[in-house]
Motif scaffolding. Structure first.
Motif, PDB file in Angstrom:
ATOM      1  N   PHE A   1       1.413 -39.100  41.067  1.00  0.00           N
ATOM      2  CA  PHE A   1       2.670 -39.197  40.321  1.00  0.00           C
ATOM      3  C   PHE A   1       3.426 -40.427  40.806  1.00  0.00           C
ATOM      4  O   PHE A   1       3.587 -40.639  42.001  1.00  0.00           O
ATOM      5  CB  PHE A   1       3.524 -37.946  40.541  1.00  0.00           C
ATOM      6  CG  PHE A   1       4.811 -37.970  39.773  1.00  0.00           C
ATOM      7  CD1 PHE A   1       4.869 -37.403  38.521  1.00  0.00           C
ATOM      8  CD2 PHE A   1       5.949 -38.562  40.285  1.00  0.00           C
ATOM      9  CE1 PHE A   1       6.049 -37.419  37.782  1.00  0.00           C
ATOM     10  CE2 PHE A   1       7.128 -38.596  39.566  1.00  0.00           C
ATOM     11  CZ  PHE A   1       7.180 -38.019  38.310  1.00  0.00           C
ATOM     12  N   ASP A   2       3.917 -41.227  39.850  1.00  0.00           N
ATOM     13  CA  ASP A   2       4.706 -42.409  40.193  1.00  0.00           C
ATOM     14  C   ASP A   2       5.884 -42.494  39.232  1.00  0.00           C
ATOM     15  O   ASP A   2       5.712 -42.708  38.030  1.00  0.00           O
ATOM     16  CB  ASP A   2       3.850 -43.674  40.092  1.00  0.00           C
ATOM     17  CG  ASP A   2       4.535 -44.910  40.646  1.00  0.00           C
ATOM     18  OD1 ASP A   2       5.777 -44.897  40.799  1.00  0.00           O
ATOM     19  OD2 ASP A   2       3.833 -45.890  40.931  1.00  0.00           O
ATOM     20  N   VAL A   3       7.084 -42.321  39.754  1.00  0.00           N
ATOM     21  CA  VAL A   3       8.284 -42.350  38.928  1.00  0.00           C
ATOM     22  C   VAL A   3       8.473 -43.720  38.280  1.00  0.00           C
ATOM     23  O   VAL A   3       8.993 -43.819  37.164  1.00  0.00           O
ATOM     24  CB  VAL A   3       9.532 -41.919  39.734  1.00  0.00           C
ATOM     25  CG1 VAL A   3       9.930 -42.970  40.760  1.00  0.00           C
ATOM     26  CG2 VAL A   3      10.682 -41.596  38.810  1.00  0.00           C
ATOM     27  N   ASP A   4       8.009 -44.782  38.925  1.00  0.00           N
ATOM     28  CA  ASP A   4       8.129 -46.118  38.330  1.00  0.00           C
ATOM     29  C   ASP A   4       7.270 -46.246  37.075  1.00  0.00           C
ATOM     30  O   ASP A   4       7.647 -46.945  36.128  1.00  0.00           O
ATOM     31  CB  ASP A   4       7.757 -47.202  39.341  1.00  0.00           C
ATOM     32  CG  ASP A   4       8.828 -47.371  40.408  1.00  0.00           C
ATOM     33  OD1 ASP A   4      10.000 -47.049  40.137  1.00  0.00           O
ATOM     34  OD2 ASP A   4       8.487 -47.828  41.513  1.00  0.00           O
ATOM     35  N   ASP A   5       6.127 -45.566  37.051  1.00  0.00           N
ATOM     36  CA  ASP A   5       5.309 -45.565  35.835  1.00  0.00           C
ATOM     37  C   ASP A   5       6.053 -44.895  34.689  1.00  0.00           C
ATOM     38  O   ASP A   5       6.029 -45.378  33.550  1.00  0.00           O
ATOM     39  CB  ASP A   5       3.974 -44.850  36.073  1.00  0.00           C
ATOM     40  CG  ASP A   5       3.009 -45.656  36.922  1.00  0.00           C
ATOM     41  OD1 ASP A   5       3.309 -46.825  37.225  1.00  0.00           O
ATOM     42  OD2 ASP A   5       1.951 -45.108  37.270  1.00  0.00           O
ATOM     43  N   VAL A   6       6.731 -43.799  34.981  1.00  0.00           N
ATOM     44  CA  VAL A   6       7.510 -43.096  33.952  1.00  0.00           C
ATOM     45  C   VAL A   6       8.613 -44.016  33.429  1.00  0.00           C
ATOM     46  O   VAL A   6       8.823 -44.129  32.211  1.00  0.00           O
ATOM     47  CB  VAL A   6       8.118 -41.789  34.514  1.00  0.00           C
ATOM     48  CG1 VAL A   6       9.066 -41.143  33.505  1.00  0.00           C
ATOM     49  CG2 VAL A   6       7.022 -40.820  34.911  1.00  0.00           C
ATOM     50  N   ILE A   7       9.301 -44.701  34.333  1.00  0.00           N
ATOM     51  CA  ILE A   7      10.382 -45.607  33.942  1.00  0.00           C
ATOM     52  C   ILE A   7       9.840 -46.753  33.090  1.00  0.00           C
ATOM     53  O   ILE A   7      10.410 -47.089  32.044  1.00  0.00           O
ATOM     54  CB  ILE A   7      11.125 -46.148  35.190  1.00  0.00           C
ATOM     55  CG1 ILE A   7      11.877 -45.007  35.867  1.00  0.00           C
ATOM     56  CG2 ILE A   7      12.062 -47.288  34.820  1.00  0.00           C
ATOM     57  CD1 ILE A   7      12.389 -45.339  37.263  1.00  0.00           C
ATOM     58  N   LEU A   8       8.723 -47.348  33.514  1.00  0.00           N
ATOM     59  CA  LEU A   8       8.141 -48.459  32.756  1.00  0.00           C
ATOM     60  C   LEU A   8       7.609 -48.005  31.400  1.00  0.00           C
ATOM     61  O   LEU A   8       7.805 -48.697  30.389  1.00  0.00           O
ATOM     62  CB  LEU A   8       7.028 -49.132  33.561  1.00  0.00           C
ATOM     63  CG  LEU A   8       7.488 -49.961  34.758  1.00  0.00           C
ATOM     64  CD1 LEU A   8       6.312 -50.359  35.625  1.00  0.00           C
ATOM     65  CD2 LEU A   8       8.264 -51.191  34.290  1.00  0.00           C
ATOM     66  N   ASN A   9       6.942 -46.851  31.354  1.00  0.00           N
ATOM     67  CA  ASN A   9       6.439 -46.333  30.078  1.00  0.00           C
ATOM     68  C   ASN A   9       7.584 -46.072  29.107  1.00  0.00           C
ATOM     69  O   ASN A   9       7.509 -46.441  27.931  1.00  0.00           O
ATOM     70  CB  ASN A   9       5.652 -45.037  30.279  1.00  0.00           C
ATOM     71  CG  ASN A   9       4.410 -45.187  31.127  1.00  0.00           C
ATOM     72  OD1 ASN A   9       3.994 -44.240  31.772  1.00  0.00           O
ATOM     73  ND2 ASN A   9       3.794 -46.352  31.145  1.00  0.00           N
ATOM     74  N   THR A  10       8.641 -45.454  29.590  1.00  0.00           N
ATOM     75  CA  THR A  10       9.796 -45.152  28.748  1.00  0.00           C
ATOM     76  C   THR A  10      10.501 -46.435  28.314  1.00  0.00           C
ATOM     77  O   THR A  10      10.936 -46.558  27.166  1.00  0.00           O
ATOM     78  CB  THR A  10      10.761 -44.207  29.477  1.00  0.00           C
ATOM     79  OG1 THR A  10      10.031 -43.052  29.905  1.00  0.00           O
ATOM     80  CG2 THR A  10      11.906 -43.777  28.589  1.00  0.00           C
ATOM     81  N   SER A  11      10.576 -47.407  29.208  1.00  0.00           N
ATOM     82  CA  SER A  11      11.164 -48.705  28.852  1.00  0.00           C
ATOM     83  C   SER A  11      10.339 -49.399  27.778  1.00  0.00           C
ATOM     84  O   SER A  11      10.890 -50.032  26.875  1.00  0.00           O
ATOM     85  CB  SER A  11      11.259 -49.604  30.085  1.00  0.00           C
ATOM     86  OG  SER A  11      12.101 -49.032  31.043  1.00  0.00           O
ATOM     87  N   GLY A  12       9.024 -49.274  27.865  1.00  0.00           N
ATOM     88  CA  GLY A  12       8.150 -49.851  26.839  1.00  0.00           C
ATOM     89  C   GLY A  12       8.401 -49.223  25.482  1.00  0.00           C
ATOM     90  O   GLY A  12       8.428 -49.918  24.456  1.00  0.00           O
ATOM     91  N   ALA A  13       8.593 -47.907  25.455  1.00  0.00           N
ATOM     92  CA  ALA A  13       8.898 -47.222  24.193  1.00  0.00           C
ATOM     93  C   ALA A  13      10.241 -47.690  23.642  1.00  0.00           C
ATOM     94  O   ALA A  13      10.375 -47.949  22.442  1.00  0.00           O
ATOM     95  CB  ALA A  13       8.908 -45.714  24.395  1.00  0.00           C
TER      96      ALA A  13
END
Length: 169
Positions: free
Chosen positions: A106-118
């Motif tokens: 789990f990586d919270v930065d991945d969640v942030i980047l994925n959501t930012s991409g959307a």
């Protein structure tokens, strides 16, 4: 239907990219619950190209949500819904990675980047796609609701004709 099929296809690709084991990374993988920690690590420990691949790949992974969801969600609060739905899905994906997949965490930065991409995809193109799609749907519904002479039932046409004949006499 096309948007829904696109979302299903994207879900299959997302699952393939994120839920595939990475045995080579087993020693390296560790959960990150501190926002920005992985991003700092990319900047300090990775080459510029590798950092761009990590960040860009995570941004691109969220982009289809920003393009497809505007067609599927109602117009009201569409941007908020796109962001929240993307956030929810990405948290679930990251949790599944951390709990079930070897070599992933789990990586919270991945969640942030994925959501930012959307969000970026929505702002750049998805908003226009959603508006155009819903405007076409409203225009079609309006044209079905307002019958023209060519689409009116035959009985109504007969009544109009009879009225015209009476006026002519």
């Amino acid at each position: 239907m096309v948007a829904f099929a696109g979302l299903v296809a994207f879900a299959a690709v997302l699952a393939e990219l994120t839920l595939t084991p990475s045995p080579a990374s087993s020693e390296l993988a560790g959960s990150n619950l501190r926002p920005g920690h992985s991003l700092r690590q990319y900047a300090e420990d990775y080459t510029f190209l590798a950092a761009c691949k990590q960040i860009g790949g995570n941004l691109l992974m969220g982009a289809p949500f920003g393009l497809i969801l505007p067609v599927l969600v109602p117009r009201r609060l569409r941007m908020v819904r796109v962001v929240l739905l993307t956030l929810l899905v990405m948290v679930l994906v990251e949790m599944a990675q951390g709990a079930l997949v070897e070599g992933r965490a789990f990586d919270v930065d991945d969640v942030i980047l994925n959501t930012s991409g959307a969000l970026l995809a929505y702002l750049l193109l998805g908003r226009r796609i959603g508006r155009r799609f819903h405007a076409l749907g409203e225009r079609g519904a309006r044209s079905r609701a307002e019958p023209t002479e060519a689409t009116e039932p035959k009985q109504a046409t007969r009544v109009k004709h009879a009225t015209r004949v009476k006026r002519a006499k």
